[in-house]
Structures are given as C-alpha cells and as structure tokens.
Write a protein that holds these residues in place. Structure first.
Motif, short mmCIF file in Angstrom:
data_model
loop_
_atom_site.label_atom_id
_atom_site.label_comp_id
_atom_site.label_asym_id
_atom_site.label_seq_id
_atom_site.Cartn_x
_atom_site.Cartn_y
_atom_site.Cartn_z
N LEU A 76 0.81 -1.22 0.00
CA LEU A 76 0.00 0.00 0.00
C LEU A 76 0.85 1.27 0.00
O LEU A 76 0.40 2.31 -0.47
CB LEU A 76 -0.92 0.02 1.22
N GLN A 77 2.05 1.20 0.52
CA GLN A 77 2.87 2.39 0.69
C GLN A 77 3.99 2.56 -0.34
O GLN A 77 4.39 3.68 -0.63
CB GLN A 77 3.49 2.40 2.10
N ALA A 78 4.51 1.46 -0.84
CA ALA A 78 5.69 1.52 -1.71
C ALA A 78 5.30 1.78 -3.16
O ALA A 78 4.23 1.39 -3.60
CB ALA A 78 6.48 0.22 -1.61
N ARG A 79 6.19 2.45 -3.87
CA ARG A 79 6.02 2.65 -5.32
C ARG A 79 6.75 1.53 -6.06
O ARG A 79 7.67 1.77 -6.83
CB ARG A 79 6.57 4.01 -5.73
N ARG A 80 6.33 0.32 -5.77
CA ARG A 80 6.93 -0.88 -6.36
C ARG A 80 5.81 -1.87 -6.65
O ARG A 80 4.80 -1.90 -5.96
CB ARG A 80 7.92 -1.55 -5.41
N SER A 145 10.71 5.89 -3.57
CA SER A 145 10.36 4.69 -2.83
C SER A 145 8.90 4.62 -2.41
O SER A 145 8.30 3.56 -2.42
CB SER A 145 11.22 4.60 -1.57
N TRP A 146 8.34 5.75 -2.01
CA TRP A 146 7.03 5.73 -1.36
C TRP A 146 5.99 6.51 -2.14
O TRP A 146 6.31 7.47 -2.84
CB TRP A 146 7.14 6.28 0.06
N GLN A 147 4.74 6.10 -1.97
CA GLN A 147 3.62 6.81 -2.59
C GLN A 147 3.52 8.20 -1.97
O GLN A 147 3.72 8.37 -0.78
CB GLN A 147 2.29 6.08 -2.34
N ASP A 148 3.19 9.17 -2.79
CA ASP A 148 2.92 10.52 -2.30
C ASP A 148 1.41 10.70 -2.34
O ASP A 148 0.84 11.12 -3.35
CB ASP A 148 3.63 11.57 -3.17
N TRP A 149 0.76 10.33 -1.24
CA TRP A 149 -0.71 10.31 -1.22
C TRP A 149 -1.30 11.70 -1.35
O TRP A 149 -2.41 11.86 -1.86
CB TRP A 149 -1.21 9.61 0.03
N ARG A 151 -0.19 14.04 -3.34
CA ARG A 151 -0.20 14.30 -4.77
C ARG A 151 -1.32 13.52 -5.46
O ARG A 151 -1.98 14.01 -6.37
CB ARG A 151 1.15 13.94 -5.38
N VAL A 152 -1.56 12.30 -5.00
CA VAL A 152 -2.63 11.49 -5.56
C VAL A 152 -3.98 12.14 -5.29
O VAL A 152 -4.84 12.20 -6.16
CB VAL A 152 -2.57 10.05 -4.99
#
Length: 167
Positions: A76-80, A145-149, A151-152
């Motif tokens: 849920l958190q990683a941009r992978r 590395s991580w989602q930028d919620w 920005r989303v």
C-alpha cells in the motif's frame, strides 16, 4: 522438504536479503525485514512446536500471517510492484493452512509444497524487485520509494473538477 529444496531456499534467502539490505531502496529493505521477521517467528516457534505436515502448523501459520500483513502494508505504501506479488504469494501460503484445517484430503506432501513454494517465490520477488530498483536508478538517476498520497489526492480532485466542467 528435501535437502536440495532446503539448500535452494536458504541460498535464495541469503542472496535476496543481502542484496536487498546492501543495494535495495527503502521498500526492498523493509521487505527483507518482513522476511527476517517471518524467519524469526518460524525458527522461534520450531523450537517450541515442531513442524508437522499432517495438521495445521501453527508456527508456519503465524509466519505466513506476519508475511501477508507486512507485505500488504508495504504494497500500500511503496512505489513498487513486487510487494503486490509477495502479498499475493503469502495469501496463497495462508490458504494452504486453511485447506489443511478444513481437512479436504490434502496429502502432507502437497500441504508442504503449498505452504513453502509461495514464500520461496516471494524471496525471488524481493531479489527481482531489488534488481529492477538498481536498473531504474541507473537509468533515471532516481527511484522514488514511497507513494505521495497528497499528490494522488490533488490529482484526483483536479480530475473530478475537470469532469464537472465538461458537463
């Protein structure tokens, strides 16, 4: 599990963890931490409750639950993409325990394969994810590395606003 399978598992375990801790980004290191937590639960539990393939193995069930939750939070958190693979694989491993619990006639060997293979493949996912991370860093110079919620959320609000304007 035979000696060859155990050797392959421990070899991949060492390679994936060393690679993730040494060259991986933050998500890869967190994933390696999840695997270490699973290993600690497994070996700690094995000293108290020996593993059995004839009934639900509570130690493996706990280790797989730790892996599923850990990889799920990471997904849920990683941009992978690899944490999604690892979470899905750990869900398969958890389902093996429920199949054994439901006693639907699964032979002990099949239960062993059902609960062990997904974790082996999750280790491969971490290793592949680390290699892809290194490739993206070399190619682009950066690999967030991580989602930028935040920005989303802003992009989603702008999209909703634009759709209202079309009406």
């Amino acid at each position: 599990m035979g000696n060859t399978e155990q050797l392959a598992f421990f070899l991949l375990l060492v390679i994936a963890l060393v690679l993730a801790f040494w060259r991986g980004g933050a998500p890869e290191r967190c994933g390696a931490g999840v695997v270490l937590a699973m290993v600690l639960v497994q070996f700690g539990g094995e000293s108290v409750l020996p593993s059995s393939f004839r009934s639900v193995d509570p130690t493996s069930l706990m280790a797989d639950a730790v892996g599923t939750v850990g990889f799920g939070v990471l997904a849920l958190q990683a941009r992978r993409i690899w944490p999604l693979w690892a979470t899905s694989l750990q869900l398969l491993s958890l389902s093996a325990h429920f199949a054994r619990w439901a006693d639907i006639g699964i032979p002990p060997t099949v239960y062993a394969v059902m609960r062990g293979t997904p974790t082996f493949l999750a280790l491969a996912a971490i290793a592949i994810g680390t290699i892809l991370h290194l490739w993206r860093e070399r190619r682009h110079g950066d690999d967030p590395s991580w989602q930028d919620w935040s920005r989303v959320a802003v992009a989603s609000a702008r999209s909703r606003e634009a759709s209202w304007r079309r009406w």
